[in-house]
Design a protein around this motif. Structure first.
Motif, mmCIF file in Angstrom:
data_model
loop_
_atom_site.group_PDB
_atom_site.id
_atom_site.type_symbol
_atom_site.label_atom_id
_atom_site.label_comp_id
_atom_site.label_asym_id
_atom_site.label_seq_id
_atom_site.Cartn_x
_atom_site.Cartn_y
_atom_site.Cartn_z
ATOM 1 N N GLY A 477 0.785 -1.228 0.000
ATOM 2 C CA GLY A 477 0.000 0.000 0.000
ATOM 3 C C GLY A 477 0.820 1.282 0.000
ATOM 4 N N ALA A 478 0.279 2.264 0.749
ATOM 5 C CA ALA A 478 0.822 3.629 0.722
ATOM 6 C C ALA A 478 2.262 3.656 1.240
ATOM 7 C CB ALA A 478 -0.062 4.528 1.581
ATOM 8 N N LEU A 479 2.538 2.827 2.266
ATOM 9 C CA LEU A 479 3.894 2.809 2.840
ATOM 10 C C LEU A 479 4.918 2.420 1.775
ATOM 11 C CD1 LEU A 479 4.030 1.255 6.408
ATOM 12 C CD2 LEU A 479 5.140 3.338 5.577
ATOM 13 N N ARG A 480 4.523 1.390 0.988
ATOM 14 C CA ARG A 480 5.440 0.902 -0.043
ATOM 15 C C ARG A 480 5.733 2.015 -1.056
ATOM 16 N NH1 ARG A 480 3.567 -3.463 -4.213
ATOM 17 N NH2 ARG A 480 5.416 -3.593 -5.519
ATOM 18 N N ARG A 481 4.635 2.731 -1.452
ATOM 19 C CA ARG A 481 4.818 3.821 -2.429
ATOM 20 C C ARG A 481 5.716 4.920 -1.840
ATOM 21 N NH1 ARG A 481 -0.517 2.455 -3.524
ATOM 22 N NH2 ARG A 481 -1.368 4.090 -2.179
ATOM 23 N N ILE A 483 8.021 4.603 0.474
ATOM 24 C CA ILE A 483 9.414 4.129 0.580
ATOM 25 C C ILE A 483 10.087 4.202 -0.782
ATOM 26 C CG2 ILE A 483 10.815 2.048 0.966
ATOM 27 C CD1 ILE A 483 8.785 1.398 3.240
ATOM 28 N N ARG A 484 9.342 3.786 -1.818
ATOM 29 C CA ARG A 484 9.919 3.822 -3.173
ATOM 30 C C ARG A 484 10.265 5.256 -3.565
ATOM 31 N NH1 ARG A 484 6.788 -0.531 -6.888
ATOM 32 N NH2 ARG A 484 7.805 -2.342 -5.996
ATOM 33 N N LEU A 485 9.363 6.179 -3.223
ATOM 34 C CA LEU A 485 9.569 7.592 -3.549
ATOM 35 C C LEU A 485 10.837 8.103 -2.868
ATOM 36 C CD1 LEU A 485 8.043 9.939 -5.006
ATOM 37 C CD2 LEU A 485 7.109 10.523 -2.756
ATOM 38 N N LEU A 486 10.950 7.794 -1.557
ATOM 39 C CA LEU A 486 12.091 8.239 -0.765
ATOM 40 C C LEU A 486 13.397 7.686 -1.333
ATOM 41 C CD1 LEU A 486 12.017 10.013 1.758
ATOM 42 C CD2 LEU A 486 12.241 7.948 3.141
ATOM 43 N N ALA A 487 13.369 6.374 -1.666
ATOM 44 C CA ALA A 487 14.576 5.723 -2.191
ATOM 45 C C ALA A 487 14.948 6.327 -3.543
ATOM 46 C CB ALA A 487 14.346 4.213 -2.313
ATOM 47 N N ARG A 492 18.525 9.833 -6.894
ATOM 48 C CA ARG A 492 18.737 10.981 -7.780
ATOM 49 C C ARG A 492 19.754 11.951 -7.175
ATOM 50 N NH1 ARG A 492 13.050 12.747 -8.765
ATOM 51 N NH2 ARG A 492 12.540 10.571 -8.480
ATOM 52 N N ARG A 493 19.610 12.175 -5.848
ATOM 53 C CA ARG A 493 20.544 13.079 -5.161
ATOM 54 C C ARG A 493 21.976 12.558 -5.294
ATOM 55 N NH1 ARG A 493 18.833 13.013 0.275
ATOM 56 N NH2 ARG A 493 16.697 13.336 -0.328
ATOM 57 N N ARG A 494 22.145 11.248 -5.084
ATOM 58 C CA ARG A 494 23.458 10.613 -5.187
ATOM 59 C C ARG A 494 24.026 10.758 -6.602
ATOM 60 N NH1 ARG A 494 24.762 10.658 -1.058
ATOM 61 N NH2 ARG A 494 24.868 9.208 0.669
#
Ligand SMILES: Cc1cc2nc3c(=O)[nH]c(=O)nc-3n(C[C@H](O)[C@H](O)[C@H](O)COP(=O)(O)OP(=O)(O)OC[C@H]3O[C@@H](n4cnc5c(N)ncnc54)[C@H](O)[C@@H]3O)c2cc1C
Ligand SMILES: NC(=O)c1ccc[n+]([C@@H]2O[C@H](COP(=O)([O-])OP(=O)(O)OC[C@H]3O[C@@H](n4cnc5c(N)ncnc54)[C@H](O)[C@@H]3O)[C@@H](O)[C@H]2O)c1
Length: 498
Positions: A477-481, A483-487, A492-494
């Motif tokens: 669900g939302a948590l998975r989305r 986490i994916r967004l954060l990762a 991208r920052r890296r």
């Protein structure tokens, strides 16, 4: 006769006790009465505790303490007998039953001083040895002497139920009250009842060397527990040599000598016949109220004969409360103590604090132990709660100890809060404390999952279960989305800075 002064609590005679006006009289010095009296004394009440038998009651003299002491000896015999699986050879195991019973008596004697009239006096409680009987709604008598009270707590406990079958008079039937007088290990022991008393004592006696038969009316042992726990305990009893008869009861007893002595034959409802040298009844309890004068006091009993109480432990007489086995509430030492304290505090301070019936842990001290608190796995499924199971065959500590017949089950509600636990395995009672506290504190499974647990322990089983649950949450669900967004952002920052 001068009235006893508040400053010098001590054991009194009935005449001395009759000369005082008591804030609170507690009847019965078992787990409920002892804690009730001490709680009232701490609050500054002038409190008298009356005991007809032995101070300490069932738990100390004929219940928890002797049974757990016997189980400790049985555990040692079993460990010695089975040490060969680790390559440790103890040789022929010989049980000296007289010595075992000395150990049982020694444990009682070591604990007894804590519950003695002298210790109670030090805690601010006056005591009186004698049998109490209510005369009316605000007085009772002991040895013909009338005693007046502002409030009273009835804590007279329970007594074992005896089998009501043909021939019961022809044989001496042991109960938890007489079992501890055994001098010799019975060669053949018949145990009636597959509740906590029956299972604990049947297994212990089998491990000490008796040939034990257990006859239980229901389809499974420990009927209040999770069926998975019943099955594991039945298998353990079978492995210890206990001959378990389920859905069976004794129809008739034949004394071997017809003179009320100990040996005989039992005819079971299934048609089987069981020969025994000793027979133990573990068929449940009935409240002890006979001769208490409850009618004179205006105290009502329920259909089972137990004293009816409301949530705040009030009886039908507003001056009188009841706690412990004499009520229909769960019958354990810890509940007796906690409810005794609640009853006394309510009495002394005029409160209506309710007894906590949601978080009541219980442990049956078979091997494996069975510990449970809160919502059962069966009820959880009907309420749509999550049932998390970790089998002990996947638990490192259990594998290391070669004791994998167990499981830990944790119940989690829709908001993620811990709502119950059922644990089968070594030290289940100790592991259960975590879930009892978690329920009381309203902790979530996630909170437990993020709490570091020591490795390797039996508590690891529950930790593994809640960690797996937390990981399941991360994958859906939302948590998975999120986490994916954060990762993705981090990647991208890296890549921008590389
Ligand atoms: C074999 C066995 C093992 C057990 N093991 C455990 C265990 O491991 N853990 C656990 O939590 N529970 C265990 N229990 C249950 C536990 O022992 C009881 O729940 C607990 O002792 C009840 O305490 P109580 O104060 O209500 O009653 P009791 O301890 O029975 O105290 C009542 C007292 O009242 C006195 N009395 C009665 N009538 C009068 C009167 N008219 N006047 C004055 N005094 C009177 C009696 O003499 C007695 O001392 C076990 C029980 C048994 C039988
Ligand atoms: N470890 C513990 O906390 C512990 C240990 C022992 C006892 N206790 C407490 O002591 C109390 C008494 O325990 P208990 O085991 O005597 O009672 P119980 O009511 O728990 O179990 C007795 C069992 O015997 C069965 N039975 C009844 N009549 C029968 C018959 N005629 N033939 C065959 N089976 C029959 C019943 O179905 C019942 O399941 C319980 O309330 C228990 O909570 C607690």
């Amino acid at each position: 006769m001068s009235a006893p002064t508040r400053r010098s609590p001590r054991p009194l005679s009935a005449d001395e006790a009759g000369a005082a006006r008591w804030d609170l009289i507690v009847i019965g010095a078992g787990s409920a009465g002892l804690v009730a009296a001490k709680s009232a004394a701490v609050l500054g009440a002038r409190v008298l505790l009356i005991e007809a038998g032995s101070f300490g009651g069932e738990c100390l003299h004929t219940g928890c303490v002797p049974s757990k002491s016997l189980i400790a000896a049985a555990h040692a015999a079993h460990a010695a007998r089975t040490a060969g699986r680790f390559g440790v050879h103890a040789g022929q195991v010989r049980v000296d039953f007289g010595h075992v019973m000395d150990h049982v008596r020694g444990a009682i004697a070591a604990i007894q001083p804590v519950d003695s009239p002298d210790a109670l006096a030090r805690a601010g409680v006056f005591t009186l040895a004698g049998r109490a009987r209510f005369e009316d709604e605000k007085s009772l008598s002991v040895d013909g002497r009338r005693l007046r009270f502002g409030d009273a707590v009835i804590a007279t406990g329970s007594a074992p139920v005896l089998p009501d079958v043909r021939g019961a008079d022809a044989v001496e039937i042991l109960t938890n009250e007489t079992f501890w007088n055994l001098q010799e290990l019975p060669e053949r022991l018949l145990v009636l009842g597959g509740g906590a008393v029956g299972c604990e004592l049947a297994q212990a006696m089998a491990r000490l060397g008796s040939a034990v038969t257990l006859v239980h009316r229901g389809p499974r042992l420990l009927p209040r527990e999770d069926p998975a726990a019943s099955a594991l305990v039945r298998e353990a009893l079978r492995a210890d040599g206990v001959d378990v008869h389920l859905q069976a009861s004794v129809q008739e007893l034949h004394g071997a000598h017809g003179d009320g002595s100990s040996g005989g034959t039992a005819q079971l409802s299934t048609g089987a016949q069981v020969r025994f040298d000793r027979i133990l009844a573990a068929l449940g309890r009935r409240a002890v109220t006979a001769g208490l004068g409850l009618e004179a006091a205006g105290v009502a009993v329920d259909d089972s004969g137990a004293i009816a109480v409301d949530g705040a432990l009030r009886t039908s007489n507003p001056r009188i409360r009841a706690a412990g086995d004499v009520t229909p509430l769960p019958r354990f030492t810890h509940t007796a103590g906690v409810f005794g304290s609640t009853a006394a505090t309510n009495a002394v301070l005029g409160l209506s604090r309710a007894a906590d019936l949601d978080v009541v842990p219980r442990v049956t001290f078979t091997a494996p132990e069975v510990g449970a608190v809160g919502v059962s796995p069966e009820e959880a499924r009907t309420r749509g709660f999550r049932v998390l199971v970790h089998e002990h065959r996947d638990l490192d500590r259990a594998i290391a100890e070669g004791d994998t017949a167990g499981r830990t089950t944790i119940i989690v509600d829709r908001r993620g809060r811990i709502r119950g636990a059922s644990i089968v395995g070594p030290r289940a009672g100790e592991a259960l404390a975590e879930y009892t506290t978690a329920m009381r504190a309203g902790l979530t499974a996630t909170r437990l999952a993020t709490t570091t647990h020591a490795y390797p322990t039996y508590a690891d089983a529950g930790w593994n279960a809640v960690v797996a649950e937390a990981q399941r949450g991360l994958r859906s669900g939302a948590l998975r989305r999120g986490i994916r967004l954060l990762a993705g952002l981090h990647r991208r920052r890296r890549s921008r800075t590389s």
